[in-house]
Each structure stands twice: as structure tokens, then as C-alpha cells.
Design a protein around this motif. Sequence first.
Motif, short mmCIF file in Angstrom:
data_model
loop_
_atom_site.label_atom_id
_atom_site.label_comp_id
_atom_site.label_asym_id
_atom_site.label_seq_id
_atom_site.Cartn_x
_atom_site.Cartn_y
_atom_site.Cartn_z
N PHE A 39 0.83 -1.19 0.00
CA PHE A 39 0.00 0.00 0.00
C PHE A 39 0.88 1.26 0.00
CE2 PHE A 39 -3.49 2.31 2.54
CZ PHE A 39 -4.12 2.69 1.38
N TYR A 40 1.82 1.30 0.93
CA TYR A 40 2.70 2.47 1.04
C TYR A 40 3.54 2.64 -0.22
CZ TYR A 40 1.70 2.11 6.05
OH TYR A 40 1.08 2.03 7.27
N ALA A 41 4.07 1.53 -0.74
CA ALA A 41 4.95 1.63 -1.91
C ALA A 41 4.19 2.20 -3.10
CB ALA A 41 5.52 0.26 -2.26
N ARG A 42 2.97 1.74 -3.30
CA ARG A 42 2.18 2.24 -4.43
C ARG A 42 1.87 3.72 -4.26
NH1 ARG A 42 0.07 -1.53 -7.82
NH2 ARG A 42 -1.48 -0.06 -8.57
N PHE A 43 1.46 4.07 -3.06
CA PHE A 43 1.13 5.47 -2.81
C PHE A 43 2.35 6.36 -3.01
CE2 PHE A 43 1.21 9.15 -0.09
CZ PHE A 43 0.05 9.78 -0.43
N LEU A 44 3.46 5.97 -2.39
CA LEU A 44 4.66 6.80 -2.43
C LEU A 44 5.19 6.91 -3.85
CD1 LEU A 44 6.75 8.41 -0.90
CD2 LEU A 44 8.02 6.33 -0.49
N ARG A 45 5.18 5.82 -4.58
CA ARG A 45 5.64 5.84 -5.97
C ARG A 45 4.81 6.84 -6.78
NH1 ARG A 45 3.05 5.26 -10.86
NH2 ARG A 45 4.50 4.59 -12.45
N GLY A 46 3.48 6.79 -6.58
CA GLY A 46 2.61 7.71 -7.32
C GLY A 46 2.90 9.16 -6.97
N ASP A 47 3.07 9.42 -5.69
CA ASP A 47 3.33 10.78 -5.25
C ASP A 47 4.69 11.28 -5.76
OD1 ASP A 47 1.78 12.45 -2.90
OD2 ASP A 47 3.87 13.06 -3.15
N LEU A 48 5.68 10.40 -5.71
CA LEU A 48 7.02 10.78 -6.20
C LEU A 48 6.97 11.12 -7.68
CD1 LEU A 48 9.31 8.11 -4.48
CD2 LEU A 48 9.37 10.57 -4.11
N VAL A 49 6.29 10.28 -8.46
CA VAL A 49 6.22 10.51 -9.90
C VAL A 49 5.52 11.84 -10.17
CG1 VAL A 49 5.20 9.69 -12.06
CG2 VAL A 49 6.36 8.10 -10.55
N GLU A 50 4.50 12.11 -9.39
CA GLU A 50 3.78 13.37 -9.56
C GLU A 50 4.70 14.56 -9.27
OE1 GLU A 50 -0.25 13.23 -8.01
OE2 GLU A 50 0.00 15.36 -7.55
N GLN A 51 5.45 14.46 -8.16
CA GLN A 51 6.40 15.53 -7.84
C GLN A 51 7.39 15.71 -8.98
OE1 GLN A 51 6.50 17.38 -4.99
NE2 GLN A 51 4.91 16.31 -3.89
N LEU A 52 7.94 14.61 -9.46
CA LEU A 52 8.97 14.68 -10.49
C LEU A 52 8.43 15.30 -11.78
CD1 LEU A 52 10.75 11.23 -10.10
CD2 LEU A 52 11.59 13.47 -9.41
N ASN A 53 7.17 14.99 -12.10
CA ASN A 53 6.62 15.49 -13.35
C ASN A 53 6.14 16.92 -13.26
OD1 ASN A 53 7.07 13.19 -14.72
ND2 ASN A 53 5.04 12.34 -14.41
N ALA A 54 5.61 17.28 -12.10
CA ALA A 54 4.87 18.54 -12.07
C ALA A 54 5.50 19.63 -11.23
CB ALA A 54 3.45 18.27 -11.57
N ALA A 55 6.42 19.29 -10.33
CA ALA A 55 6.86 20.32 -9.39
C ALA A 55 7.99 21.17 -9.98
CB ALA A 55 7.31 19.67 -8.09
N ALA A 56 7.84 22.48 -9.87
CA ALA A 56 8.82 23.39 -10.44
C ALA A 56 10.16 23.29 -9.71
CB ALA A 56 8.29 24.82 -10.38
N TYR A 57 10.14 22.98 -8.40
CA TYR A 57 11.41 22.93 -7.69
C TYR A 57 12.27 21.77 -8.19
CZ TYR A 57 9.47 19.18 -4.87
OH TYR A 57 8.92 18.00 -4.47
#
Lengths: 354, 360
Positions: free
Chosen positions: A232-250
Motif C-alpha cells: 500500500f505504502y509503496a504504491r502510494f509513495l511511488r505515485g506521489d514521487l512521480v507526480e512531484q517529479l513530473n509537475a513540481a517546479a522545484y
Amino acid sequence: MSGATTTPAAEKRTRVTENGPAGEQPEGLRARLAGSPVLRLVGRRLMIVIPLLFVVSALVFLLMEALPGDPAQIRAGMDASEEEVEAVRQQMGLDRPGHERYLSWLGGALTGDLGSSVVSGRAVTTLLGERLPVTLQMAGMAFVLSIVISLPLALAAARRPGGLVDRFVMVCSMTLLAVPNFVMALLLVLVFAVGLGMLPAIGFVPLAEGVWPNMRSMILPVLSLAVPMACFYARFLRGDLVEQLNAAAYIDTARSKGTGPWRILWLHAFRNSSFGLLTLVGLNIGALVGGTVIIERIFAMPGMGTLMLEGVMSSDVAVVQTCVFIFAAAAVFANLLVDVMYAVLDPRVRYGSH
Amino acid sequence: MRSGARLATMSGMLNATREPAATSNGAAGPILVVDDLRVTFSRHGRVVHAVNGLSYQVRPGRTLAIIGESGSGKSVSVRALMGLLPPSAHIEGSARLDGTELVGLDDKSWRAVRGCQIAMVFQDPASSLNPTMSIGAQLIEAIRMHAPLKRREAAQKAIDLLKLVRLPSPEKRLKQFPHQLSGGMRQRVVIAIALSSDPKLLIADEATTALDVTTQAQIMELLVDIQERLGMAVIMISHDLSLAACYAHEVLVMYAGKAVEHAETRNLFSNVRMPYTKALLDAIPQLSTPAHLQPAIVGGHPPDLSALPEGCAFLPRCPSSTEQCRIEPHLAEHEPEHAYACWHPVSRDGSCTGQKEERP
Ligand SMILES: Nc1ncnc2c1ncn2[C@@H]1O[C@H](COP(=O)(O)OP(=O)(O)OP(=O)(O)O)[C@@H](O)[C@H]1O
Ligand code: SF4
Ligand SMILES: [Mg+2]
């Protein structure tokens, strides 16, 4: 316990701020502690948590009243006469009105007397001393293991979204996530105990009888609790990380410094994803506690879960009351801890917004 | 003074135009040569042509402004120079930085180029700094990425950089977090990060769009000043023509992923030839309005980049269009130092020279 772990860090960080008027902090340890946002937060939360625990205890008491079964009848025996049962009832104080019994239970609880088991006659505190460590060890190990498994998997998967590692992690975690923890427990027993004969199928060996035997008895129950959570955690964290990598300006800023992909992942993206994960982990603690009850039952672990189930079967009010209260309190404190972790991890919470 | 020009009319703006290469040796060769750069994205079988054969050069000490309305490919074209496009982007053509070909670099070589040779300042200072890391940590990370400095030395350099970008009380800032700084201060930090390893080329992608007008002018002045001191080349992307007029040596106007007009700033604004540039200029109101609103005043819609028609991309919106415009006009120096891509350039007095009747 949370205060002990967060105080030094929090203290150091406040000293470091020195921004604006808030930075001109009066000297002295007490003033500094009072100025620490983390400690202030703990203080504010405790103001809620302590009354909340009283409410929880009252609810638990009400719940016990509503349970079927007459403790006096059970203590006196099934074939006891009406008068005998009545005598036992009086002796146990069960004839008094509910609020009186609640207050006397509360008074006892506050002075360390939780009553005694109707069935065995042993003090509930003694029973807790035997059972609580088993559950704490099991839940604690499962908690840590679930995070230790999920972090590297999520980071490795997020390194190349859609890549081989990512797909492998996603498929495996999806499959394992679909398996409830009691089925997981049975599967693990089938493979490692029945099939391979490597580990004991059931039973608990106390730490006093050696670290290795104790660990061996813990492995399967802990795995059955930890693996579904880790997926559960791995799936959630992977999704959140990918989102950060794709969308976050920093992330773009970090990339344009020339920062390498792993460093971007764990230093930049993970720090920001950790807040989401923290929330999830906090919410999941209730499920973990519930999970221990079932898993203890399957593996015949003498923990809080089995104690509570035995108590319910025999209408052992004092025991059930205490167990339910401890489970509820654990969930409340876990959430308190999550809030404090937020404040420690997130500078926006730590220093407040300007 | 330059910021005052923001409120002026066109002629006022022209008086404030930067003198061409006043501080640099105009003879120096270009540091960046972009040649027929093309970027496409493939999505659900549709191919989006975000950049369609863009060519330009930038010399050290010079500022090139790239202007154009939203979606014209400004950001995509410069992100290609930083290797910051997603894997779904397909890049063709050539972009050479100081002789190094950037198109087709592998991940490892990119890391040596980024930060070290090219640096970038992004649009929104509220999100371009990591909220969980202190200013010092983010700055020191950039410094140590390309120079093997000890922590203490890097911290000293960080303070020097914050002084360079004129951030008040720099020592204190190192320990603060982004949310404790104002937008203008954050953008100064982002600029300090960009300058940390003396880049040869600094790209500012709408670096001031998210800031208020006063802060905008301060940040632009800062960039100009730093450029004059360090002699680097700057590409500034903007929606805002008056900003380009004030701070750029030359201006390149992009439309549908192509350069449609490119000239020295003074030359371009005193002698607009491409109807699209003229439409952009006409859209500038007398008083400054939020920059992002301005280009929207150009009538019609930007073309669909996945189904570009033959011929001039501006055709459907162009008041001067004729049958001839169905053949694509190429960017060429029709006049000395002034390139444009149009069959029917507008004349000096602003009227159309096309065969069609004139429009108001
Ligand atoms: N990752 C992507 N995938 C698909 N299409 C993209 C992607 N990034 C950009 N595009 C497309 O490329 C085109 C150009 O976008 P770009 O961001 O360069 O515009 P821009 O000129 O910078 O506009 P703005 O002024 O709004 O920043 C847009 O039509 C956009 O839809
Ligand atoms: S080529 Fe034709 S359609 Fe294109 S801008 Fe010039 S006049 Fe307009
Ligand atoms: Mg853009």
C-alpha cells in the motif's frame, strides 16, 4: 514518549530561526521551550487528547454495558441459584448504578488498579504486563518493516516510471495488496512452516528465551501484517514521487543545477512526498491495531488481541474494557505522533507561515 | 528609469531601449547557435509540433528576448536547451553551446552542462524552490555540484552570491526556508542558484511574470546589472513586449513554434514588418496591465499544433493575408539586421502592403 524524541531537534531548530521579531527570543531554557512551535503543538494537542481519552473510556464503559452476557452469572457458574448469582453481583458491585461504577473504575484506573479478571481472578495490570509487550513487539516490527520495505521499492520504481522495475513493483504490489492479511498469514504458514519447515507455524517464544527463537516466532506474524501495508505504502509513495517529479517546479530547479536523478529523488521529491506518506501511515495505524487481533489469533500469539477476544468470549468486562481502551488510546497517540512528525519535517508548519 | 518606461507609450519605450552591445565586444562569436530546432510530442497518436525549425544565435553579453503568445513554444524551445523536456518529447535539429552539441546528449553529459554552462530561472518563485529545504541547503547544493568546495567555503560563496543578487542580510537567509521570503526575494535566491557556477548562458523563462510591477523592474535591473558584470548571454522569455523593449538587445518573435520576426530591439520596434508582431504591439495598452493578459487581445486563436496547415501559420488571423500566404514564407533578412517571415510585410507607417483593402 513523543516529547522525548522531538524535544532536542525542535529546540535546536528554533534557536536557528532568528527571523524578525520572533527571533529575539528571551534567554533561558524555559523560554526557549515555550517558544518551540513543536512543543506548543504537542501542548495544544494534549489539551485535546486527554479529554478525548476520558470520552473514549466512557464510551468503552457504555459499550460493555450493552454487551450481552451477565458477568455475575458467569462468575457464579451456570447452574448457580438466583440468590447465589445475586450475592455474587453484590460482591462484585454490579448492583450499583452505571455512573458510580464508571467513576470507581476510573478512580482505580488513575491509581493503577484496573480491576481483575472475572475468569482467572488475576489483576488486569498483571495480564497487561504479560500481553502488551507481545503486541507492541509485533505491531512495532510490522510498522517498521512495512516502511523499510516500501521506501526502496517506491524510490526504485519512481526512478524510471513505466520502466521494468516500476512495472515489476506495481504488478507485485497490486497482487499482494489484493490478499487480505489473514489469507497472507495462512499462505505464509503453508509455505514456510508446513512446506519448507523453516519456521514455527504458530506460537510465541518470549525474548527471555533468546533473541533468535523469539524472532523466529515473530517472522510470520510480522510479515503477514507488514507485507500488505508495505504494498500500500509503496504504491502510494511511488505515485506521489512521480507526480512531484513530473509537475513540481522545484524539481526543474534542482535538475537545472545539474543534480543527479537519485539525489533529486530522495533529497527533493521524497522530502515533499513524505508528508502524504505520513498521513497515510497515521491513518493506517488503526488498521494495524485491528490487524494484530486477527493475526494473534491465527498464530496463537499471547498478545492484547487474544486477551481481548478471550475476554469477550467470557464476558470478562474488566479485561475487555482495558483492552479496547488501550487500542483506542494507541490510535489517538499515533495520530498525535503524526501531527508532531509533520511539524518536525515541514518547515512551513514548524515556523508557521509568514 | 527603465521601469518608468513601462508606463510610457511606444515612443517612450523606444527611448529606453538598451543600446546594442554597449558593454560587450560585438565581435565575439555566438555562445549559442540554435539551428532548425524541432520539438514534437506524441500523444495518443497525435503529434504536437511545439517547435518547428527555430534558428537563432546569442552572443556573450547580449540579451535575446523571445516573445509570443501562450503556447507558441517559447518554454519548450528553451527547455530543450536544458534537457528539461519529458521523455515523450522528440528533439531534432541542432543547438550548440560553445561548440558542444546539446541535442541528443546523454543524461550524464547533461549534468555537466546544466548549472555549469547554462542556468535557468523559472516563472514562479513560489514553487521553484524546494519548500522543505533551507535557502542555504539549496544554494550550497548548486555550488558544490560543480565545484569541490568544503561546506564552510560553499557557505561563504553562498553568502557572496546572495550579496550579488542584493538580498538583504544574506547570512540570516541561509537558515531560512522559502516560505519565509517574499516572491521577489525568492526569485533573487533562484537567480543566485542560477549564477552559482558562472553560466555562459542564463535563461529566464518569464522570470518576472509572477511578480508585481515594481519587483519586476527590480529583478530585471538586477539581471541586466549582473549580465554587465559577468558578461554572460541571456535569453529572456516574456509575454510582455514592453519588458523586452526595455531590457533586450534583440527580440525574436515566435508564432506556432517558429521565429516570425527577429531584429535588434530598436530596429524591430521602430520598423515592425510582420503582421503578428504588429498585432502584439497594438495589443499593448497605454497603461501597464497584468502582462499575461496582453497577448490575448490579438484576435482569433493560436493554431492547433497537431494539425498545422500548409503555408503561413498566422494566415487565419492575418489582416493582410492573400492566396500567396498558402505557401510558407521563410524567415530571412529581407532588410539588413532585420529578419521576418511574411509575404506582405506591414509598411513603416503601420499600414498593410498587401493587395487586399486596408483595414482600420
Ligand atoms: N509535455 C508536453 N506534452 C505535450 N505537449 C506539450 C508538452 N509541453 C508543452 N506542450 C505543448 O507545446 C506547446 C508549446 O508550449 P510552451 O510551454 O512552450 O508554450 P509557451 O510559449 O511557453 O507558452 P506560455 O507563454 O503559456 O508559457 C503547447 O501547445 C503545449 O501544449
Ligand atoms: S505571410 Fe501572409 S498570412 Fe502570413 S503574416 Fe504575412 S501576410 Fe499574414
Ligand atoms: Mg512558457
